[in-house]
Design an enzyme around this catalytic site. Structure first.
Site, PDB file in Angstrom:
ATOM      1  N   LYS A 128       0.995  -1.343  -0.145  1.00 17.67           N
ATOM      2  CA  LYS A 128       0.109  -0.056  -0.118  1.00 17.67           C
ATOM      3  C   LYS A 128       0.770   1.195   0.128  1.00 17.67           C
ATOM      4  O   LYS A 128       0.755   2.214  -0.745  1.00 17.67           O
ATOM      5  CB  LYS A 128      -0.984   0.033   1.118  1.00 17.67           C
ATOM      6  CG  LYS A 128      -1.841  -1.138   1.251  1.00 17.67           C
ATOM      7  CD  LYS A 128      -2.723  -1.007   2.434  1.00 17.67           C
ATOM      8  CE  LYS A 128      -2.051  -1.278   3.818  1.00 17.67           C
ATOM      9  NZ  LYS A 128      -1.638  -2.565   4.058  1.00 17.67           N
ATOM     10  N   ASN A 151      -3.071   6.028   5.824  1.00 20.82           N
ATOM     11  CA  ASN A 151      -2.555   5.024   6.621  1.00 20.82           C
ATOM     12  C   ASN A 151      -0.901   5.332   6.640  1.00 20.82           C
ATOM     13  O   ASN A 151      -0.176   4.738   7.347  1.00 20.82           O
ATOM     14  CB  ASN A 151      -2.723   3.797   6.402  1.00 20.82           C
ATOM     15  CG  ASN A 151      -2.589   2.735   7.540  1.00 20.82           C
ATOM     16  OD1 ASN A 151      -2.670   3.009   8.418  1.00 20.82           O
ATOM     17  ND2 ASN A 151      -1.766   1.747   6.854  1.00 20.82           N
ATOM     18  N   HIS A 198      -4.479  -9.684  10.096  1.00 25.51           N
ATOM     19  CA  HIS A 198      -5.138  -9.188  11.136  1.00 25.51           C
ATOM     20  C   HIS A 198      -6.423  -9.912  11.274  1.00 25.51           C
ATOM     21  O   HIS A 198      -7.536  -9.056  11.371  1.00 25.51           O
ATOM     22  CB  HIS A 198      -5.599  -7.477  10.542  1.00 25.51           C
ATOM     23  CG  HIS A 198      -4.470  -6.671  10.230  1.00 25.51           C
ATOM     24  ND1 HIS A 198      -3.466  -6.562  11.162  1.00 25.51           N
ATOM     25  CD2 HIS A 198      -4.219  -6.080   9.065  1.00 25.51           C
ATOM     26  CE1 HIS A 198      -2.537  -5.833  10.476  1.00 25.51           C
ATOM     27  NE2 HIS A 198      -2.765  -5.535   9.411  1.00 25.51           N
TER      28      HIS A 198
END
Length: 476
Positions: A128, A151, A198
């Site tokens: 990302k 982020n 996650h």
């Protein structure tokens, strides 16, 4: 909501930190009555609370479970899990929960007289930050005022409400942030890849994928997916997008119509051309991508697809990729010692990222281990075994990798360092050097988190680089 809507509105901000503190200050500045709740009450939290209280913001430390009386909205830090008692209380009381990304999206036109910059958004299990920074570099090469935000560590609230006026924003979004951003509608968005990560937060792979897929909701121009990862294309099919929004794939092979791909060392576009059935537009050379590892070429294609969706010309894609420099500890060449290359990919903290890293080199002496976070390593080792010259294991959960190696690569020599102290890295590097031959790559790609030995992956990467430089000095 307009600026006036916030006057006197009772808002609870869940969590201090990089998102909670800016959110509390922004809301307080808009006239809301803000209460910050935080689970912890350590010395750092007390100092942060004192600063906010001096500004007129109420802070409750050590009490993140109960809903403050009169709360009309919760704005949460993205890391707060959905099963928190605070959110159960909010649901029972009919109180909405937003994340900081949702807040930024809702506030993007608060500043009078300023048009909101469209968002080009990126998510995925890995890649990302690199992709967003590549995208920003391309947009800048096109002469556009932009910033890499979200982020990536730069507050979206600062970008949306600050003094700078942007033409377009390159936005990195985590699954946590997307979970709490129900009304986000990007100009165009990409999901780079999907792999288990996650899951303790999301509860299941299906829930994790669904939160990633939220990035496509309401897209107006393009939903960019990874042709090598069918799950990303499935998310496009499931998304409710604006009429005319297109599905755009990227591939490391020759592209089909409505795809970007690679032909004989050239990045080409068959999506944003007048006749995509018969035409292809050259964008850049593979050698323009730094570093030109396969997964990084995929990142570059995704960034290029989003830029082209925004109308960027081919020359700017090339110039932006040439200008881009990757962040530290992401497949970063450190040095060559006695004909052996040493590469730092400390950021490879899960098996998906590590598999991509291992695929970029051959033969490899692999330094791995740390906190497994519930991961298993059989598939990673089985797919990468033929590339391995040897393995050096460190960290608390190294036995899991050692056992996978015994099952799927029993012929590969393994050095198991029974240490979890920060001083283990120089020993690991020396052991790796002993296994390596000229032409090999010693690769730090741990497939694990770092917190058993180091404060973060940055510190782990720095320790590796220092150890390599120490080795080079010894052998000079």
């Amino acid at each position: 909501m307009s600026e006036l809507d916030w006057q006197g509105k009772r808002v609870t901000v869940a969590g201090l930190g990089v998102s909670g503190i800016p959110a509390a200050r922004v809301l307080h500045g808009l006239g809301a009555v803000v209460t910050v709740v935080n689970d912890g009450a350590d010395e750092r939290a007390q100092a942060q609370a004192a600063e906010l209280e001096a500004e007129g913001i109420t802070v409750r430390l050590g009490d993140g479970a109960s809903l403050p009386e009169g709360t009309e909205l919760i704005v949460t830090a993205p890391g707060w899990k959905p099963d928190k008692p605070l959110f159960a209380a909010a649901a029972e009381a009919g109180v909405e929960v937003w994340g900081d990304v949702e807040l930024a999206w809702r506030l993007r036109e608060v500043t009078a007289g300023r048009a909101a910059a469209p968002w080009l958004a990126v998510t995925g299990t890995n890649g990302k930050t690199t992709t967003v920074r590549m995208l920003a570099s391309i947009l800048e090469a096109a002469g556009l005022k932009t910033a890499a935000v979200g982020n990536i560590g730069v507050s979206l609230l600062d970008a949306v409400l600050g003094d700078e006026k942007y033409d377009v924003l390159a936005v990195e979004l985590s699954s946590y942030q997307l979970h709490w951003a129900p009304s986000l509608r990007a100009h165009s968005a990409a999901v780079l890849n999907l792999a288990p990560d996650h899951l303790d937060w999301h509860g299941s792979m299906e829930a994790y994928a669904a939160d990633k897929g939220r990035i496509y909701e309401g897209n107006t121009v393009a939903c960019v997916y990874n042709a090598a990862d069918p799950a990303t294309e499935d998310l496009v099919r499931e998304a409710d997008v604006e009429e005319g929004c297109r599905a755009i794939g990227f591939t490391l092979g020759p592209p089909g119509p409505s795809q970007l791909g690679v032909v004989e060392g050239i990045l080409v576009d068959r999506a944003f051309v007048p006749n995509r059935q018969k035409q292809a537009q050259e964008l850049a050379e593979v050698s323009d991508v730094n570093p030109p590892a396969p997964h990084n070429i995929a990142n570059a294609l995704a960034a290029a697809a989003l830029a082209r969706a925004y109308g960027v010309e081919p020359a700017a894609v090339r110039d932006g990729l040439r200008a881009f420099r990757p962040d530290a500890h992401r497949i970063e060449f450190v040095a060559e010692v006695d004909g052996v290359a040493y590469v730092d990919d400390s950021k490879a903290t899960n098996t998906h990222a590590t598999e991509a890293s291992l695929a970029a080199y051959d033969p490899i002496v692999w330094i791995a281990g740390g906190l497994a976070k519930g991961a298993t390593f059989d598939e990673l080792v089985e797919r990468s075994a033929k590339r391995l010259r040897g393995v050096v294991l460190i960290g608390a959960d190294r036995a899991l990798i050692r056992e996978a190696l015994a099952r799927h690569a029993p012929e590969v020599p393994v050095v198991d360092l029974d240490r979890t102290d920060t001083g283990a890295m120089p020993t690991a590097v020396r052991e790796a050097a002993g296994l390596a031959r000229p032409g090999d790559t010693v690769l730090l790609a741990p497939a694990c988190a770092s917190m058993d030995m180091f404060a973060n992956y940055n510190k782990r990467g720095e320790a590796f680089a220092d150890a390599v430089r120490g080795l080079a000095a010894e052998r000079a």
